[in-house]
Each structure stands twice: as structure tokens, then as C-alpha cells.
Write a protein that holds these residues in place. Structure first.
Motif, mmCIF file in Angstrom:
data_model
loop_
_atom_site.group_PDB
_atom_site.id
_atom_site.type_symbol
_atom_site.label_atom_id
_atom_site.label_comp_id
_atom_site.label_asym_id
_atom_site.label_seq_id
_atom_site.Cartn_x
_atom_site.Cartn_y
_atom_site.Cartn_z
ATOM 1 N N ALA A 134 -48.803 -5.861 -27.411
ATOM 2 C CA ALA A 134 -48.442 -6.959 -28.294
ATOM 3 C C ALA A 134 -48.146 -6.386 -29.675
ATOM 4 C CB ALA A 134 -49.559 -8.000 -28.374
ATOM 5 N N ALA A 135 -47.337 -7.114 -30.433
ATOM 6 C CA ALA A 135 -46.966 -6.676 -31.773
ATOM 7 C C ALA A 135 -46.950 -7.866 -32.716
ATOM 8 C CB ALA A 135 -45.584 -6.012 -31.750
ATOM 9 N N THR A 136 -47.312 -7.633 -33.963
ATOM 10 C CA THR A 136 -47.131 -8.634 -35.011
ATOM 11 C C THR A 136 -45.973 -8.185 -35.886
ATOM 12 O OG1 THR A 136 -48.871 -7.515 -36.302
ATOM 13 C CG2 THR A 136 -49.494 -9.503 -35.081
ATOM 14 N N PHE A 137 -45.084 -9.125 -36.203
ATOM 15 C CA PHE A 137 -43.920 -8.764 -37.010
ATOM 16 C C PHE A 137 -43.506 -9.926 -37.909
ATOM 17 C CE2 PHE A 137 -42.038 -10.884 -33.387
ATOM 18 C CZ PHE A 137 -40.927 -11.556 -33.892
ATOM 19 N N LEU A 138 -42.809 -9.595 -38.979
ATOM 20 C CA LEU A 138 -42.306 -10.589 -39.920
ATOM 21 C C LEU A 138 -41.052 -11.223 -39.334
ATOM 22 C CD1 LEU A 138 -42.628 -11.812 -42.808
ATOM 23 C CD2 LEU A 138 -41.036 -10.026 -43.576
ATOM 24 N N ILE A 139 -41.051 -12.539 -39.199
ATOM 25 C CA ILE A 139 -39.923 -13.224 -38.582
ATOM 26 C C ILE A 139 -38.718 -13.227 -39.516
ATOM 27 C CG2 ILE A 139 -39.069 -15.444 -37.711
ATOM 28 C CD1 ILE A 139 -41.819 -16.049 -36.681
ATOM 29 N N GLU A 140 -37.586 -12.820 -38.948
ATOM 30 C CA GLU A 140 -36.286 -12.935 -39.602
ATOM 31 C C GLU A 140 -35.447 -13.909 -38.792
ATOM 32 O OE1 GLU A 140 -35.879 -8.306 -41.168
ATOM 33 O OE2 GLU A 140 -34.846 -8.928 -39.317
ATOM 34 N N GLU A 141 -34.190 -14.093 -39.196
ATOM 35 C CA GLU A 141 -33.322 -15.017 -38.453
ATOM 36 C C GLU A 141 -32.872 -14.420 -37.120
ATOM 37 O OE1 GLU A 141 -30.820 -17.995 -40.767
ATOM 38 O OE2 GLU A 141 -30.854 -16.295 -42.162
ATOM 39 N N GLY A 142 -32.924 -13.085 -36.948
ATOM 40 C CA GLY A 142 -32.572 -12.473 -35.672
ATOM 41 C C GLY A 142 -33.638 -12.698 -34.620
ATOM 42 N N LEU A 143 -33.327 -12.341 -33.358
ATOM 43 C CA LEU A 143 -34.248 -12.548 -32.239
ATOM 44 C C LEU A 143 -35.300 -11.450 -32.212
ATOM 45 C CD1 LEU A 143 -35.052 -14.046 -29.613
ATOM 46 C CD2 LEU A 143 -33.460 -12.531 -28.402
ATOM 47 N N ASP A 144 -36.517 -11.758 -32.661
ATOM 48 C CA ASP A 144 -37.654 -10.827 -32.603
ATOM 49 C C ASP A 144 -37.306 -9.451 -33.181
ATOM 50 O OD1 ASP A 144 -38.995 -12.883 -31.311
ATOM 51 O OD2 ASP A 144 -38.543 -12.125 -29.303
ATOM 52 N N SER A 145 -36.516 -9.443 -34.245
ATOM 53 C CA SER A 145 -35.991 -8.190 -34.782
ATOM 54 C C SER A 145 -36.653 -7.746 -36.080
ATOM 55 C CB SER A 145 -34.484 -8.327 -35.026
ATOM 56 O OG SER A 145 -34.227 -9.378 -35.960
ATOM 57 N N GLY A 146 -37.597 -8.525 -36.595
ATOM 58 C CA GLY A 146 -38.184 -8.231 -37.891
ATOM 59 C C GLY A 146 -39.090 -7.015 -37.894
ATOM 60 N N PRO A 147 -39.439 -6.522 -39.075
ATOM 61 C CA PRO A 147 -40.304 -5.345 -39.195
ATOM 62 C C PRO A 147 -41.714 -5.618 -38.669
ATOM 63 C CG PRO A 147 -39.952 -6.374 -41.340
ATOM 64 C CD PRO A 147 -39.029 -7.057 -40.394
ATOM 65 N N VAL A 148 -42.319 -4.583 -38.118
ATOM 66 C CA VAL A 148 -43.593 -4.712 -37.394
ATOM 67 C C VAL A 148 -44.772 -4.330 -38.277
ATOM 68 C CG1 VAL A 148 -44.935 -3.784 -35.458
ATOM 69 C CG2 VAL A 148 -42.505 -4.319 -35.155
ATOM 70 N N TYR A 149 -45.830 -5.163 -38.228
ATOM 71 C CA TYR A 149 -47.074 -4.875 -38.952
ATOM 72 C C TYR A 149 -48.049 -4.054 -38.119
ATOM 73 C CZ TYR A 149 -46.007 -8.129 -42.766
ATOM 74 O OH TYR A 149 -45.448 -8.750 -43.855
ATOM 75 N N GLY A 150 -48.201 -4.402 -36.850
ATOM 76 C CA GLY A 150 -49.195 -3.708 -36.032
ATOM 77 C C GLY A 150 -48.951 -3.913 -34.552
ATOM 78 N N VAL A 151 -49.530 -3.042 -33.719
ATOM 79 C CA VAL A 151 -49.384 -3.136 -32.270
ATOM 80 C C VAL A 151 -50.709 -2.841 -31.584
ATOM 81 C CG1 VAL A 151 -46.955 -2.451 -32.294
ATOM 82 C CG2 VAL A 151 -48.713 -0.711 -31.962
ATOM 83 N N ILE A 152 -50.848 -3.370 -30.385
ATOM 84 C CA ILE A 152 -51.907 -2.968 -29.465
ATOM 85 C C ILE A 152 -51.254 -2.655 -28.129
ATOM 86 C CG2 ILE A 152 -53.800 -4.267 -30.529
ATOM 87 C CD1 ILE A 152 -53.300 -6.383 -28.273
ATOM 88 N N THR A 153 -51.864 -1.827 -27.310
ATOM 89 C CA THR A 153 -51.317 -1.515 -25.996
ATOM 90 C C THR A 153 -52.233 -2.067 -24.907
ATOM 91 O OG1 THR A 153 -52.421 0.638 -25.972
ATOM 92 C CG2 THR A 153 -50.152 0.569 -26.798
ATOM 93 N N GLU A 154 -51.649 -2.298 -23.750
ATOM 94 C CA GLU A 154 -52.395 -2.839 -22.614
ATOM 95 C C GLU A 154 -51.836 -2.235 -21.327
ATOM 96 O OE1 GLU A 154 -55.172 -4.877 -20.441
ATOM 97 O OE2 GLU A 154 -55.044 -4.957 -22.626
ATOM 98 N N GLN A 155 -52.713 -1.679 -20.489
ATOM 99 C CA GLN A 155 -52.302 -1.130 -19.200
ATOM 100 C C GLN A 155 -51.924 -2.260 -18.254
ATOM 101 O OE1 GLN A 155 -52.574 2.333 -18.853
ATOM 102 N NE2 GLN A 155 -51.472 2.257 -16.910
ATOM 103 N N VAL A 156 -50.819 -2.085 -17.543
ATOM 104 C CA VAL A 156 -50.419 -3.048 -16.516
ATOM 105 C C VAL A 156 -51.043 -2.628 -15.196
ATOM 106 C CG1 VAL A 156 -48.504 -4.138 -15.305
ATOM 107 C CG2 VAL A 156 -48.245 -3.483 -17.713
ATOM 108 N N ARG A 157 -51.786 -3.532 -14.578
ATOM 109 C CA ARG A 157 -52.444 -3.234 -13.309
ATOM 110 C C ARG A 157 -51.523 -3.577 -12.144
ATOM 111 N NH1 ARG A 157 -57.928 -6.404 -15.279
ATOM 112 N NH2 ARG A 157 -58.345 -5.041 -17.082
ATOM 113 N N SER A 158 -51.710 -2.899 -11.040
ATOM 114 C CA SER A 158 -50.793 -3.033 -9.900
ATOM 115 C C SER A 158 -50.821 -4.423 -9.281
ATOM 116 C CB SER A 158 -51.125 -1.987 -8.830
ATOM 117 O OG SER A 158 -52.440 -2.185 -8.327
ATOM 118 N N THR A 159 -51.889 -5.166 -9.515
ATOM 119 C CA THR A 159 -51.990 -6.517 -8.951
ATOM 120 C C THR A 159 -51.773 -7.615 -9.997
ATOM 121 O OG1 THR A 159 -54.391 -6.497 -9.297
ATOM 122 C CG2 THR A 159 -53.582 -5.768 -7.144
ATOM 123 N N ASP A 160 -51.462 -7.237 -11.235
ATOM 124 C CA ASP A 160 -51.311 -8.232 -12.295
ATOM 125 C C ASP A 160 -50.208 -9.233 -11.990
ATOM 126 O OD1 ASP A 160 -53.264 -7.689 -14.185
ATOM 127 O OD2 ASP A 160 -52.026 -6.263 -15.308
#
Length: 314
Positions: A134-160
Motif C-alpha cells: 500500500a502507498a500514501t500519496f498526494l492526490i493530483e488530477e491525474g489517475l493515482d499519479s501524485g507524489p508518494v509519502y510512504g509505502v508498506i509491503t505485503e506478501q501475496v499468499r498462494s491461496t489469497d
């Protein structure tokens, strides 16, 4: 800071709860989508975010469109410092984006710039990603294109399923959004422009997208079923009606079935694909509740050589 939180579905509630519980910022109001019909009676029901805000005694704003003058006037009266957003469900016009001094900050469930759009978790599963986040970012008029403040990562499990993965990201992302508000407030956090490389798009998954193509390899069939669970729900045609595939798993030891061919044992049901078979675990016939696939198969009395996915449905 004084905050106005924007969000609508259940997945946004953990972030709202985290901001309320932090005690560091004031959640002055919540913006959410208008009440929508739900249930068999199709009665109007407030969104999960609206219900949670009302429980907490927070003002709820439900504009039909976020450019409505009454809404914009109330937003200016509240004069928020920042507006955190999680799955609000409507595009924000520039006139609304300009109101908070520190902008609107979105919690998006992907590692931007990957999977910009409405269905990032579903597309991550369809693509077979083994890592997301997941990421937090400043919203601009473009589609999810704004600058990013922070991220976290998450492993995808085979049964998810997308529901499993989104639930984990909602709770982990709630902490990220709260920490982002803290960092913006004390000046320790600055948004970084997204890289130009690695952009991918994640448009909404339609009901037709969720139709299983049994000619595809089992790996692809498995990804489609998991990505479309719980919504919009993977499905196939059986005897002219829709059959939802609630839960399934690849069965590499079964290679004797043609694509779409059904085989029902005493306690199992298999379907052929373009490679090896897939075992159906839970299904939902049209107009009925989910049931074990073996119970469904006994009830419909599958004939030898009968197929799914070959008939039109209404």
C-alpha cells in the motif's frame, strides 16, 4: 491537524478508526458516498464509513457529487488542514482538491506506480504478483499519479483471494495513513514523485471479466477465481444458468479431463482446464446460497461427460 476523512466501503473503516484512536488529529467530518440500496428489500443503507462516523459522533457529508456547491461550502467552513482518503469512490475536482492547505492524501492498495486504478488488489492477483503493498500519496488530477509519502509491503499468499489480501492491507495501511498524517503535521515527511517506469493500470473488474475460461491453464483459472472473490465473483455457465465459483484449487494430479469437462466423485468435483484440472470446493448456484461443490453435484446429478462454460446464460 484538523482532518476531513473521505471513504465509503468496509475496507476504509480501519483507517478511520486509526485516525480517531490516534488522538493526535481531529477528525472533524467524514465524506462518503450517498446511501445506496442493499439487501433483498433494496432499502437505502448508509455506507460502512458513514455508520462508523455516526457511532463516533462525527459529522457525515454525503454529496451526490464532490463538486456540489453545498458540499464545497461546508468543506470550506470546516477548513481542514488535510483530507485523508481511502476508497471514497468518486473523482475529486480541482475545486475540492484546493480546499485543504495540505491537500488530499490517498491510501492506495498497491506499490505505486504499479496498479493505478480502481482494482489494484484484484489485478495484482490476476498478474500473479508475489509481493504487493500500500502507498500514501498526494492526490493530483491525474489517475493515482501524485507524489508518494510512504509505502508498506505485503506478501501475496498462494491461496489469497482479493478479499483476504485487501483485509490485510486495510489494517496495515491504516497504520501507514495515520503515520503519514503525523509526518505531514510535524514536517518530517515529504512526498517523492513516482518513477516514470513501471506504471501499470488496474481498471474495475467487470462481471464478464470474472467469467472463467476453462481453456486457459489451471494456473490462470485459479488466479481469476481468487482475484474475483468475493467481488464480482468468478462464474461459469451450467445448464443455461450462472454458477458462481466460490472456492477452488488446482489439482495437478488430474489430467484426464477436457476443458470445462466435469467429473464428480463421492466427495469431490473436478473441472478440466487447458492444462490439469481444478477441484471445485464451494459453489453458489443461481438464486441459492453457497454450498459445498460435492453437495451441489449430488443434487444436480452430473452426467458423464457433462461440461460447464459451454451454454449461454440469461
Amino acid at each position: 491537524m484538523k482532518l476531513v476523512f473521505a471513504g465509503t466501503p468496509e475496507v476504509a473503516v480501519p483507517a478511520l478508526d486509526a485516525l480517531i484512536a490516534s488522538g493526535r488529529h481531529e477528525v472533524a467530518a467524514v465524506v462518503t458516498r450517498p446511501d445506496a440500496p442493499a439487501g433483498r428489500g433494496r432499502h437505502l443503507v448508509a455506507s460502512p464509513v458513514a455508520q462508523r462516523a455516526e457511532e463516533a459522533g462525527i459529522e457525515v457529508l454525503k454529496p451526490a457529487k464532490p463538486r456540489d456547491e453545498d458540499f464545497l461550502a461546508r468543506l470550506r467552513e470546516i477548513a481542514p488542514d488535510c483530507c485523508p482518503v481511502v476508497a471514497y469512490g468518486a473523482l475529486l475536482p480541482k475545486v475540492a482538491l484546493d480546499v485543504p492547505a495540505r491537500g488530499w492524501v490517498n491510501l492506495h492498495f498497491s506499490l505505486l506506480p504499479a496498479w493505478r486504478g480502481a482494482a489494484p488488489v484484484q489485478h495484482a492477483l490476476l498478474a500473479g504478483d508475489d509481493m504487493t503493498g500500500a502507498a500514501t500519496f498526494l492526490i493530483e488530477e491525474g489517475l493515482d499519479s501524485g507524489p508518494v509519502y510512504g509505502v508498506i509491503t505485503e506478501q501475496v499468499r498462494s491461496t489469497d483471494t482479493s478479499g483476504d489480501l485487501l483485509t490485510r492491507l486495510a489494517f496495515a495501511g491504516a497504520g501507514l495513513l495515520s503515520a503519514t498524517m503525523d509526518g505531514i503535521e510535524d514536517g518530517s515527511l515529504h512526498a517523492v514523485p513516482q518513477p516514470a517506469e513501471g506504471v501499470s493500470l488496474a481498471p474495475k473488474i467487470t462481471v464478464e471479466d470474472a467469467r472463467v475460461d476453462w481453456r486457459a491453464p489451471a494456473l490462470r483459472v485459479d488466479r481469476v477465481i481468487r482475484a474475483c472473490t468475493p467481488a464480482p465473483g468468478a462464474w461459469t455457465a451450467f445448464r443455461g444458468e450462472r454458477l458462481k465459483i466460490v472456492n477452488a484449487r488446482p489439482a495437478a494430479d488430474r489430467t484426464d479431463l477436457a476443458p470445462g469437462e466435469l467429473a464428480a466423485g463421492k466427495n469431490d468435483v473436478h473441472v478440466g482446464t487447458g492444462s490439469h484440472a481444478v477441484e471445485l470446493l464451494w459453489v453458489q448456484p443461481q438464486g441459492k446460497k453457497p454450498m459445498r461443490a460435492a453437495d451441489w453435484a449430488r443434487g444436480v446429478r452430473i452426467a458423464p461427460g457433462e461440461h460447464v462454460g459451454v451454454a449461454d446464460v440469461g
